[in-house]
Design a protein around this motif. Structure first.
Motif, PDB file in Angstrom:
ATOM      1  N   TYR A 154      46.552  44.762  24.097  1.00 58.36           N
ATOM      2  CA  TYR A 154      46.703  45.483  25.365  1.00 58.36           C
ATOM      3  C   TYR A 154      45.743  44.929  26.420  1.00 58.36           C
ATOM      4  O   TYR A 154      46.107  44.811  27.595  1.00 58.36           O
ATOM      5  N   THR A 155      44.534  44.593  26.011  1.00 59.60           N
ATOM      6  CA  THR A 155      43.570  44.053  26.967  1.00 59.60           C
ATOM      7  C   THR A 155      44.058  42.723  27.519  1.00 59.60           C
ATOM      8  O   THR A 155      43.927  42.457  28.721  1.00 59.60           O
ATOM      9  N   ILE A 156      44.647  41.894  26.650  1.00 57.83           N
ATOM     10  CA  ILE A 156      45.197  40.613  27.118  1.00 57.83           C
ATOM     11  C   ILE A 156      46.357  40.863  28.075  1.00 57.83           C
ATOM     12  O   ILE A 156      46.464  40.219  29.130  1.00 57.83           O
ATOM     13  N   GLN A 157      47.237  41.798  27.745  1.00 57.70           N
ATOM     14  CA  GLN A 157      48.372  42.088  28.624  1.00 57.70           C
ATOM     15  C   GLN A 157      47.902  42.618  29.983  1.00 57.70           C
ATOM     16  O   GLN A 157      48.442  42.249  31.025  1.00 57.70           O
ATOM     17  N   ALA A 158      46.886  43.477  29.960  1.00 54.01           N
ATOM     18  CA  ALA A 158      46.363  44.012  31.215  1.00 54.01           C
ATOM     19  C   ALA A 158      45.715  42.922  32.046  1.00 54.01           C
ATOM     20  O   ALA A 158      45.845  42.897  33.278  1.00 54.01           O
ATOM     21  N   THR A 159      45.026  41.979  31.371  1.00 55.14           N
ATOM     22  CA  THR A 159      44.401  40.866  32.090  1.00 55.14           C
ATOM     23  C   THR A 159      45.462  39.969  32.722  1.00 55.14           C
ATOM     24  O   THR A 159      45.347  39.570  33.889  1.00 55.14           O
ATOM     25  N   GLU A 160      46.495  39.662  31.947  1.00 53.43           N
ATOM     26  CA  GLU A 160      47.581  38.823  32.478  1.00 53.43           C
ATOM     27  C   GLU A 160      48.278  39.511  33.644  1.00 53.43           C
ATOM     28  O   GLU A 160      48.607  38.871  34.645  1.00 53.43           O
ATOM     29  N   ASN A 161      48.472  40.810  33.535  1.00 51.74           N
ATOM     30  CA  ASN A 161      49.113  41.574  34.605  1.00 51.74           C
ATOM     31  C   ASN A 161      48.275  41.533  35.876  1.00 51.74           C
ATOM     32  O   ASN A 161      48.794  41.388  36.985  1.00 51.74           O
ATOM     33  N   MET A 162      46.954  41.634  35.710  1.00 49.19           N
ATOM     34  CA  MET A 162      46.064  41.614  36.864  1.00 49.19           C
ATOM     35  C   MET A 162      46.063  40.244  37.536  1.00 49.19           C
ATOM     36  O   MET A 162      46.100  40.133  38.762  1.00 49.19           O
ATOM     37  N   LEU A 163      46.039  39.176  36.728  1.00 50.63           N
ATOM     38  CA  LEU A 163      46.076  37.832  37.297  1.00 50.63           C
ATOM     39  C   LEU A 163      47.382  37.590  38.044  1.00 50.63           C
ATOM     40  O   LEU A 163      47.402  36.985  39.122  1.00 50.63           O
ATOM     41  N   GLN A 164      48.473  38.071  37.486  1.00 53.49           N
ATOM     42  CA  GLN A 164      49.767  37.923  38.140  1.00 53.49           C
ATOM     43  C   GLN A 164      49.800  38.724  39.440  1.00 53.49           C
ATOM     44  O   GLN A 164      50.317  38.258  40.449  1.00 53.49           O
ATOM     45  N   GLU A 165      49.230  39.916  39.405  1.00 53.71           N
ATOM     46  CA  GLU A 165      49.209  40.778  40.584  1.00 53.71           C
ATOM     47  C   GLU A 165      48.404  40.145  41.714  1.00 53.71           C
ATOM     48  O   GLU A 165      48.771  40.227  42.882  1.00 53.71           O
ATOM     49  N   GLU A 166      47.301  39.492  41.351  1.00 54.21           N
ATOM     50  CA  GLU A 166      46.437  38.897  42.368  1.00 54.21           C
ATOM     51  C   GLU A 166      46.879  37.494  42.764  1.00 54.21           C
ATOM     52  O   GLU A 166      46.289  36.891  43.664  1.00 54.21           O
ATOM     53  N   GLY A 167      47.904  36.972  42.089  1.00 54.11           N
ATOM     54  CA  GLY A 167      48.395  35.639  42.417  1.00 54.11           C
ATOM     55  C   GLY A 167      47.439  34.536  42.018  1.00 54.11           C
ATOM     56  O   GLY A 167      47.389  33.482  42.674  1.00 54.11           O
ATOM     57  N   LYS A 168      46.693  34.735  40.942  1.00 57.01           N
ATOM     58  CA  LYS A 168      45.708  33.761  40.492  1.00 57.01           C
ATOM     59  C   LYS A 168      46.261  32.953  39.316  1.00 57.01           C
ATOM     60  O   LYS A 168      47.199  33.364  38.642  1.00 57.01           O
ATOM     61  N   ALA A 169      45.616  31.807  39.080  1.00 59.05           N
ATOM     62  CA  ALA A 169      46.009  30.965  37.949  1.00 59.05           C
ATOM     63  C   ALA A 169      45.664  31.668  36.644  1.00 59.05           C
ATOM     64  O   ALA A 169      44.738  32.482  36.573  1.00 59.05           O
ATOM     65  N   LEU A 170      46.424  31.313  35.587  1.00 54.05           N
ATOM     66  CA  LEU A 170      46.223  31.973  34.296  1.00 54.05           C
ATOM     67  C   LEU A 170      44.844  31.666  33.734  1.00 54.05           C
ATOM     68  O   LEU A 170      44.187  32.536  33.159  1.00 54.05           O
ATOM     69  N   PHE A 171      44.389  30.420  33.910  1.00 52.55           N
ATOM     70  CA  PHE A 171      43.072  30.027  33.413  1.00 52.55           C
ATOM     71  C   PHE A 171      42.197  29.596  34.591  1.00 52.55           C
ATOM     72  O   PHE A 171      42.698  29.063  35.581  1.00 52.55           O
ATOM     73  N   GLY A 172      40.907  29.840  34.441  1.00 49.97           N
ATOM     74  CA  GLY A 172      39.955  29.431  35.461  1.00 49.97           C
ATOM     75  C   GLY A 172      39.767  30.423  36.583  1.00 49.97           C
ATOM     76  O   GLY A 172      38.974  30.192  37.504  1.00 49.97           O
ATOM     77  N   SER A 173      40.488  31.547  36.554  1.00 48.22           N
ATOM     78  CA  SER A 173      40.393  32.532  37.635  1.00 48.22           C
ATOM     79  C   SER A 173      39.564  33.746  37.264  1.00 48.22           C
ATOM     80  O   SER A 173      39.139  34.487  38.146  1.00 48.22           O
ATOM     81  N   LEU A 174      39.376  33.967  35.981  1.00 49.14           N
ATOM     82  CA  LEU A 174      38.642  35.158  35.563  1.00 49.14           C
ATOM     83  C   LEU A 174      37.162  35.008  35.866  1.00 49.14           C
ATOM     84  O   LEU A 174      36.594  33.905  35.785  1.00 49.14           O
ATOM     85  N   GLN A 175      36.534  36.119  36.216  1.00 53.19           N
ATOM     86  CA  GLN A 175      35.087  36.116  36.382  1.00 53.19           C
ATOM     87  C   GLN A 175      34.438  35.889  35.018  1.00 53.19           C
ATOM     88  O   GLN A 175      35.036  36.126  33.968  1.00 53.19           O
TER      89      GLN A 175
END
Length: 1748
Positions: A1320-1341
């Motif tokens: 679930y944490t991975i799905q929520a992270t992916e959802n947030m990256l998609q929502e913010e229009g960021k790349a899948l890798f290299g965008s997370l703090q």
């Protein structure tokens, strides 16, 4: 009974009443018979049953009697006739209802529209304000006197343009007579019942034939006793339980009374005595209890019902309303009783809430809707005014339910107010009422003294001042003699009130010891604040008529001279200075009493200025002798106040306590200064214009007690005394600056109110850029609460819009800075210094002139032109010389730089004034000779003012003033030239100063030349060194060429090969499978935030942990607002595809040692328990704590487990791959599962005592069982005990929070919940990256990435802490969804599970299959690679099928002409083949679907799944992703291709089916034949469509008034009453809820909670995000006991939020702030935000969030 029969009976009854000789008596006798049979029949009221009976037996016959026929027929006739409608809206406001006032068009702020009228009016586009009504008012739509334009909305516009007049009664004669009779009988009946006293008896008509011994004990509401007091009293008195007592108390508070006991007179009397005695023990005042006969209670119930019925009936026709008004205002025939409405008003304070409410609404819809009757009612109201206010003051109910609140509806009508002044002398009535109420506070000198006053009573008395303000709110344009007479009569009474305030509450300086008891001062100033606008309104009224102004001034002067306060106690004395003599009476502020309250003096000054402004001053001699004015006496008391303020600033009154400091603060504060400090300055300016300037300055020196100091007759060495003299000198000089320089008052100079506002705004913005609300608070308001800011702000400032937080700011325009006055008289001490610093910094940055010269003020008007003489008189020159002489000749103890600064400012003022006069006229006519006197006086001894200035310029200690002194000396030179009418021939001093300037400039130039020379020298040296270095390198080139490279020795070819291989491996971006890339195991060394020690993260070392917060989440739910229920037999092992609720684990990224965290957590538990309301911040019982560094909310820790590198031998992997095909792998897995199942059964049998034969131990089947081990096993990874302990801690918390279950380490679901939170944490992270229009890798703090990796590694490790048999069983059950397993009989279909959760569970549990009975084993890297690969292939194919089965409505057939070539064509063919195969095994699936459509849908639907898988394996294996996945601009097609390569999947995903067709086809058949599939295709089961919908917060309207309109139509779904509600909007699902109300409470976990709390439990899994519409604030909720407020995403035009709608400006949605709020939710940061806000908020009384 049929409706026709009921109607027939009612008509027969009404005819009998008409035929009776006395119809009224017949009606009353009918009521006597029927009312006791309808009402109060049972101990508990039955409202619905009573209403039905009352309608049938009472109301219907009464209407039949009224119309003489069937009621609906009579109503239709009335509506067809004339005068059925009304121009007025008349909607009565409920408490909390939103109302609107147009700032451009309303006569005063009390004129308001209801929501519906406002939305349909022209004012929607104007400047308007909105606020919540207190209840009791009504809509002014249609009232032509309330609005300048647009008085009617489109619904009430009847086309009239003249004030509404009462039409003649248009009723038929018979109807009018019947209406008059019926209304008279019933209204008197209602009045008698409502004003009932306990000892009254029913009239003969109502007296029952047989009186029952049945009574009610009735308990009334009051404001003295709390809820708990009443509940306790009832429990003790009438033997009821707590729930019954709470119900009684709630109804008493709501309705105003409640029958708490029914029984005989004796039992009721006993109950009454007990209630009174028990309540008296708690409060000194007992509860009000009455005993009423059952018949009386029944008649009172009908009386209330008739009040509502009256409103309905008179709404049928204007004629009926007029008849009702006539009856209501008509006294009884014999004259022994007043009119019914007067009786009700006089008894209002004794009535209970419910009765008051009905009566007031009846008055609104009758008397106040007709102009003539409104006038008559106003006259009656004015006659009873004093008694009504007296009753209100003794009452304890709020004013909004008092009859006195109707004053705003009467007194604010301009024509009505004039008439009441003329006919009712209303001004005198109101003021006399105040005087009567405050008479007890008069002392022996007839002055107010409020020591020991009752604050509640005093507040109620002050409310009366509002009525006086209402009367004066619209000044007349035409005056009549009668209006003048009565207004002046009221003005005289007002002066009597002010005389009682003149000199009240004197203070005397405390010597010796500190004052023991702080005197009361709030009452006096609160009265002054109430009178603030009234004083200015009286002045405006007076100034609108010259005769009234002159007469008012005469009366005010007479009142001033008659005041006996603060007399002199000594004989006159003469004071000498500079050959001038002043005869004065000695008085010292430090020794004698002084009062800060001087309303008479200040009113006199205000009227004098109006005389000057209007030109009426020339006619003043006709009314009084100006020579009789004693201007010294005028100035005496204001001067004492200013001296007092100066002495307080000099800390000479420290022993008098804070009360005096507070008084001085308010004296100069914006709330009071216009009628206090500003008026005192005006009085001194008036006096300065009339007195000899030398005498005036001598008087000022005497009152400041500096006369002897400036005369040179007083000296001291006491530093405290010297400090006080210096401070008083500063204050005295400041006063002179203000008197001579502050001229922005209409009448003192030719300026307008707009000019005054412009100057105020400029000086406020000179302090710093300010928000609109801050500017409004800092500006004085007029009587309409307007500051005039909007009309001027664009002229002086530019607006800077706010960002995602903060508010908009106004910045001053550069051209307005020249108006800056460093000694602006409305600056506080801190503002003055801050503005000066700001301007100095600005000028330094801009490189502009640093001289803070005074701005040129506007010239005085003729009556005040003499004030400037102060700047050139002898005493003034002497004072300045004395100060400068101190600076030049004395030590620093005798002067201060602030003193010098003020002196220079005064000199500059004088020079500018002289320059202005010289330039304006001929030199001979100019009498202002400051510059000449400054050179001449004292020059014979070398001590002239000019001489001292010249000396001061060279003093280093005054370097900060050098520029100012230089400018002043230049002005002296300029003026000398003008006086001599010559060209600027520099004087010696100026020449000298210029020589000094030239010298100074030369020195600066020399320093600059030397600095540049040094710089050139450094550059030259550096160039030489660089050239030498290059020369050395060229010379020793061979040495550099022969130096070996830094590298190891060996075979270069081998190094090259290894390097190339390393490069090849590093380029292999494949996360799993036999081609898996290399994961580099970097050594990670982290620092503990608690002990600051570094440590390497090692599996066998001491544990290091990340702070973490585990919470249930609905962020990804596809069932928004639905139930969170999940089947117990499948969840949590199988996550439903709708993701109804998940478990999210987040981290702030801060690292600690496990031991350090344990110590910290224990310390937190020990200390936080003692903190007030600690439970609001953290829940200790559930392991919560705040991160030591960032204060984020946490409830567990995640152990940091280093990544285990997996370096594959690719040759071995290739060989294994030839044997371990997909089909072979499934067979091996199934054999292993079967073998483990048999082994488990054998173990169970052996434990039961039976023995298995040894035959078959080495048979082929047995070998097959262990064949999984042949592909590579190894020893399990070793972990330290501390890491394993932290793993257990984290897993237990996740299990407890996720399942809301008690902690249980042995529960088999513990590992499952760890896998679920990982997924679930991975799905929520992916959802947030998609929502913010960021790349899948290299965008997370960094903190997000560290937390995600820690969660994945923890979830993979948790298996070692669980029962391997349990994990194997979980794996078996999960795999059974995809592959048939004989031992698993019931498995879910693929449409009923979330495939990613399934994949995570399978991947993390598959190592458990390698466990042997006696040996701990785990797969090698190659085995794991193939396990991961085949599991991913299997789940991916299932998910593709899942997508195809759920997209029936979206798939479509492409035109036959469309042909696709190349790889896309191959993919389409593959897709078509797979789809047709699926269609064979399902019934109901469309068959004519093109392959392209299938490809498009599957590629789009599978992308989020693959993104999540990529995140999983990146954290699990550590293989770097390809570059495309680091690019946020990558297209979806390129991203899908990169993901397939990274995850070892074919680019054509349908190729998976073809590659394993023999094995997959039976699986597809099994998947498609599941019953759930058929249900989904038939529409019986809702299938989730892919990609899943990304949840958003609901769409909010751009205009906030739309939300308010929506809330105004909100009705509680449970309660039918119209009490105030708090409509609250859920931003998750859009549900409107009734919050903070007992009516909508629900039971949650055995406790009653509010509607929002209950809704959050289902909609957000305990997390809530609500918008309280009427309060305009966001509420964040994290649990039943924890929440906080948050700014709403609505801003006004000035970029500011408006909580509680305090300012009421139009609000508009800010998309950026709403987006920030959405991210706060999507990132699961709401609990963290709540904890942080509560951490900084120290509340004494905690809000009970569970009631929300």
């Amino acid at each position: 009974m049929a409706e026709e029969e009921k109607l027939s009976n009612a008509l027969d009854l009404s005819k009998r009443w008409q035929e009776a000789s006395d119809s009224g008596t017949s009606i009353l006798r009918h009521l006597m018979e029927q009312v006791p049979q309808i009402y109060c029949q049972d101990a508990e009221p039955q409202p619905q049953q009573e209403e039905v009976l009352a309608q049938e037996r009472l109301l219907l016959p009464l209407e039949c009697f009224l119309f003489g026929e069937e009621p609906h027929v009579g109503v239709e006739k009335l509506q067809q006739g004339k005068g059925t409608g009304s121009q007025l809206c008349g909607r009565v406001f409920k408490e909390g209802e939103t109302v609107y006032s147009c700032r451009d068009c309303a006569i005063d702020p009390s004129c308001v529209f209801c929501m519906d009228c406002f939305q349909n009016s022209i004012h929607k586009g104007h400047r308007y304000k909105m606020h919540a009504s207190l209840g009791g008012g009504f809509c002014d739509c249609g009232d032509l006197e309330a609005w300048k334009t647009g008085p009617c909305c489109s619904q009430h516009d009847v086309g009239t343009s003249v004030p509404m007049e009462t039409e003649e009664c248009v009723l038929e004669t018979d109807l009018q007579q019947r209406a008059h009779l019926l209304f008279q009988v019933l209204l008197h009946y209602c009045t008698d019942m409502l004003v009932w006293e306990e000892n009254y008896e029913l009239s003969s008509e109502l007296q029952p034939r047989l009186k029952q011994n049945m009574y009610y004990c009735v308990l009334y509401n009051d404001e003295h006793h709390s809820y708990d007091h009443v509940i306790y009293t009832l429990q003790r008195s009438i033997n009821c339980n707590q729930n019954e007592a709470q119900t009684h108390t709630a109804l008493i508070d709501k309705e105003g009374r409640r029958a708490v006991k029914r029984g005989t007179l004796r039992t009721c009397q006993q109950a009454k005595d007990l209630i009174r005695s028990n309540s008296e023990h708690i409060s000194l005042q007992p509860l009000r209890v009455e005993i009423l006969h059952i018949a009386v209670m029944a008649h009172q119930s009908l009386a209330l019902r008739l009040g509502v019925w009256f409103q309905k009936v008179i709404g049928y026709s204007v004629g009926l309303r007029q008849v009702f008004c006539q009856v209501a205002l008509q006294p009884t025939a014999d004259g022994d009783k007043p009119s019914p409405i007067c009786r009700l008003m006089l008894h209002d304070a004794r009535l209970y809430k419910g009765a008051r409410k009905v009566i007031h609404e009846l008055i609104f819809c009758s008397l106040l809707m007709e102009t003539e009757y409104k006038r008559q009612f106003a006259i009656e109201f004015t006659k009873l005014y004093q008694q009504l206010q007296k009753d209100f003051i003794s009452d304890d109910h709020e004013r909004n339910i008092s009859i006195t609140a109707l004053s705003v509806q009467i007194f604010t009508v301009p024509t009505l107010a004039r008439q009441l002044i003329e006919d009712g002398n209303v001004i005198a009535v109101i003021i006399n009422t105040v005087m009567e109420m405050l008479r007890e506070h008069l002392d022996s000198n007839n002055r107010f003294h409020f020591q020991g006053y009752n604050s509640d009573k005093f507040f109620r008395v002050q409310v009366i001042f509002h009525d006086l303000r209402y009367i004066l709110i619209s000044k007349p344009s035409v005056w009549t003699d009668e209006l003048r007479t009565h207004f002046l009569n009221g003005f005289k009474v007002f002066l009597d009130l002010l005389k009682c305030m003149q000199g009240m509450e004197e203070v005397k300086r405390q010597f010796g010891q500190h004052i023991e008891v702080e005197p009361e001062w709030e009452a006096g100033f609160s009265t002054q604040i109430q009178l603030h606008h009234i004083l200015s309104m009286f002045q405006d009224w007076c100034s609108s008529d010259e005769m009234v102004l002159l007469m008012a001034f005469k009366e005010c002067q007479r009142a001033f001279t008659s005041c006996t306060n603060q007399p002199f106690h000594s004989e006159p004395e003469d004071a000498y200075m500079c050959k001038h003599i002043l005869s004065h009476r000695p008085y010292k502020v430090t020794q004698e009493p002084v009062s800060i309250h001087l309303p008479i003096s200040r009113l006199l000054a205000g009227l004098y200025v109006h005389l000057c402004r209007t030109g009426a001053l020339s006619r003043l001699p006709q009314y009084m002798d100006p020579e009789s004015f004693d201007f010294t006496l005028w100035a005496e008391h204001p001067l004492r106040c200013i001296v007092l303020a100066g002495q307080v600033s000099a800390e000479m009154w420290r022993r008098n306590g804070l009360s005096l400091v507070s008084q001085v603060y308010y004296y100069q504060d914006v709330k009071c200064r216009e009628e206090m400090f500003d008026k005192d300055i005006i009085i001194l300016q008036i006096t300065a214009s009339k007195m000899d300037p030398n005498h005036f300055l001598m008087l000022i020196l005497l009152r400041f007690e500096l006369f002897e100091v400036f005369n040179g007759n007083c000296s001291s060495k006491d530093q405290e005394v010297l400090r006080q003299w210096n401070k008083l000198t500063e204050e005295m000089l400041y006063l002179l600056i203000v008197i001579t320089g502050e001229r922005y008052v209409p009448g003192i100079s030719n300026v307008t109110r707009e000019d005054v506002t412009v100057r105020e705004v400029i000086h406020l913005l000179c302090i710093q850029p300010m928000a609109h609300s801050s500017l409004v608070k800092s500006l004085p308001e007029n009587e309409n609460h307007e500051t005039g800011l909007e009309t001027v702000i664009s002229k002086v400032a530019t607006f800077k819009k706010p960002g995602i937080s903060g508010h908009g700011l106004y910045e001053i325009k550069k051209e307005c800075l020249q108006e800056y006055n460093p000694f602006f008289y409305h600056y506080t001490k801190s503002q003055l210094s801050k503005a000066e610093d700001t301007q100095k910094k600005r000028r330094m940055q801009e490189g502009s002139d640093k001289v803070m010269r005074p701005p040129m003020p506007p010239p005085f008007t003729e009556p005040f032109s003499s004030v400037v003489r102060l700047l050139s008189c002898d005493v003034f020159i002497h004072m300045l010389r004395h100060i400068l002489q101190r600076a030049v000749e004395e030590s620093a103890l005798f002067w201060t730089e602030a003193m010098i600064y003020r002196t220079l400012h005064l000199i500059a003022q004088a020079l500018m004034e002289e320059n202005l006069q010289v330039e304006a006229g001929s030199v001979e006519d100019v009498t202002f000779d400051f510059s000449l006197k400054a050179r001449k006086m004292g020059s014979e001894h070398g001590k002239s003012l000019f001489h001292f200035l010249t000396k001061m310029k060279a003093m280093p200690i005054l370097e900060a003033q050098t520029d100012m002194i230089t400018w002043i000396l230049q002005m002296f030179d300029t003026l000398k030239c003008l006086h001599e009418n010559s060209s600027p021939a520099p004087s010696q001093s100026v020449e000298q100063s210029k020589q000094e300037e030239n010298t100074h400039d030369k020195e600066k130039a020399e320093r600059k030349r030397k600095a540049e020379a040094a710089k050139r020298h450094r550059q030259k040296v550096m160039a030489q060194m660089s050239a030498m270095q290059k020369n050395f390198i060229e010379t020793h080139k061979m040495l550099y060429d022969n130096m070996p490279d830094s590298g190891g020795q060996g075979n270069p070819s081998m190094e090259l090969t290894s390097a190339s291989e390393s490069m090849e491996l590093s380029k292999r971006h494949v996360a799993l499978g036999p081609q898996q890339g290399v994961s580099v195991a970097e050594r990670e060394s982290l620092t503990c935030i608690l002990c600051q020690e570094e440590q390497d993260v090692m599996a066998e070392g001491p544990a290091m942990v990340l702070t973490a917060c585990v919470q249930r989440s609905t962020v990804l739910t596809q069932n928004c607002g639905g139930s969170l229920y999940t089947p117990d037999d499948h969840y949590p092992l199988f996550m439903p595809p709708e993701l109804a609720v998940g478990t999210h684990t987040g981290s702030c990224g801060h690292v600690m040692h496990a031991t350090c965290w344990q110590k910290y957590f224990e310390a937190v538990q020990n200390t936080i328990r003692n903190r007030l309301h600690a439970e609001m911040i953290i829940d200790l019982e559930n392991g919560e704590y705040l991160c030591p560094l960032c204060k984020s909310l946490c409830n567990t820790v995640i152990p940091l487990i280093p990544l285990e590198p997996a370096n594959l031998n690719y040759e071995s992997a290739q060989m294994v791959g030839q044997h371990l095909t997909f089909q072979r792998w499934i067979q091996i897995i199934l054999a292993r599962i079967k073998g483990l199942t048999v082994t488990t059964q054998e173990a169970e049998m052996s434990s039961g005592g039976s023995t298995l034969p040894e035959v078959g131990t080495f048979e082929v089947g047995q070998v097959e069982f262990r064949s999984i081990l042949s592909f590579g096993v190894r020893e399990p990874r070793k972990f330290s005990d501390s890491i394993l302990q932290m793993v257990q801690v984290c897993a237990t918390t996740i299990h407890r929070v996720g399942l809301q279950a008690p902690p249980n380490e042995q529960c088999p679901h513990v590992p499952v919940m760890s896998w679920n939170t990982c997924a679930y944490t991975i799905q929520a992270t992916e959802n947030m990256l998609q929502e913010e229009g960021k790349a899948l890798f290299g965008s997370l703090q960094n903190r997000q990435l560290a937390g995600l990796k820690a969660v994945v590694q923890f979830s993979a490790t948790q298996r070692v802490m669980s029962s391997q048999a349990a994990v194997q069983k979980h794996f078996t059950n999960m795999l059974a969804v995809l592959v048939p397993i004989p031992d698993v009989k019931e498995s879910l279909s693929i449409l009923e599970v979330d495939c990613f959760h399934l994949l995570v569970g399978l991947v993390l549990s598959v190592p458990s299959l390698y466990q042997e009975e006696s040996v701990d084993l785990q797969p090698t890297a190659i085995s794991s690679a193939y396990n991961h690969l085949h599991l991913l292939h299997l789940v991916t194919m299932a998910h593709m099928l899942q997508i195809m089965l759920s997209l029936q409505g979206q798939l479509h057939r492409h035109p036959d002409s469309v042909e696709v070539e190349g790889t896309k064509g191959e993919e389409a063919e593959s897709a078509a083949f797979v789809y047709s195969t699926v269609a064979q095994y399902t019934s109901g699936l469309k068959t004519d679907i093109s392959g392209c459509s299938v490809v498009e849908s599957v590629r789009k639907g599978i992308l989020p799944f693959l993104r999540c898988v990529a995140l999983l394996f990146n954290c699990l294996t550590g293989v770097q992703p390809p570059e495309k996945l680091l690019d946020k601009a990558v297209t979806s097609e390129d991203e899908l291709e990169a993901l397939c390569c990274y995850l070892a999947l074919p680019t054509n995903l349908f190729q998976l089916f073809h590659n394993h067709l023999d094995m997959v086809e039976p699986l597809m058949k099994r998947w498609c034949e599941a019953p759930a599939i058929l249900k989904a295709l038939n529409g019986q089961l809702q299938a989730i469509r892919y990609p899943r919908k990304r949840n958003q917060l609901i769409d909010l309207p751009e205009d906030y008034s739309v939300l308010l309109n929506h809330a105004s139509h909100f009705k509680c779904p449970v309660s039918s009453d119209e009490d105030r509600k708090h409509p609250t909007l859920c931003l998750f699902c859009g549900a409107m809820l009734c919050s903070q109300s007992t009516c909508c409470q629900k039971q949650l976990d055995g406790e009653y909670v509010g509607a929002c709390t209950a809704h959050a439990a289902t909609c957000g899994a305990g997390v809530g995000l609500f918008l309280r519409v009427r309060e305009c604030e966001i509420v964040l909720m994290a649990s039943k006991t924890r929440g906080s407020t948050y700014p709403a995403p609505y801003l006004d035009d000035y970029g500011e939020t408006d909580p509680q709608l305090g300012r009421g400006n139009p609000l508009h949605l800010c998309p950026e702030r709403y987006t920030k709020l959405r991210y706060l939710w999507l990132q699961h940061c709401i609990p963290e935000e709540i904890a942080r806000s509560l951490e900084v908020l120290n509340v004494m009384f905690a809000f009970e969030w569970h009631t929300l």
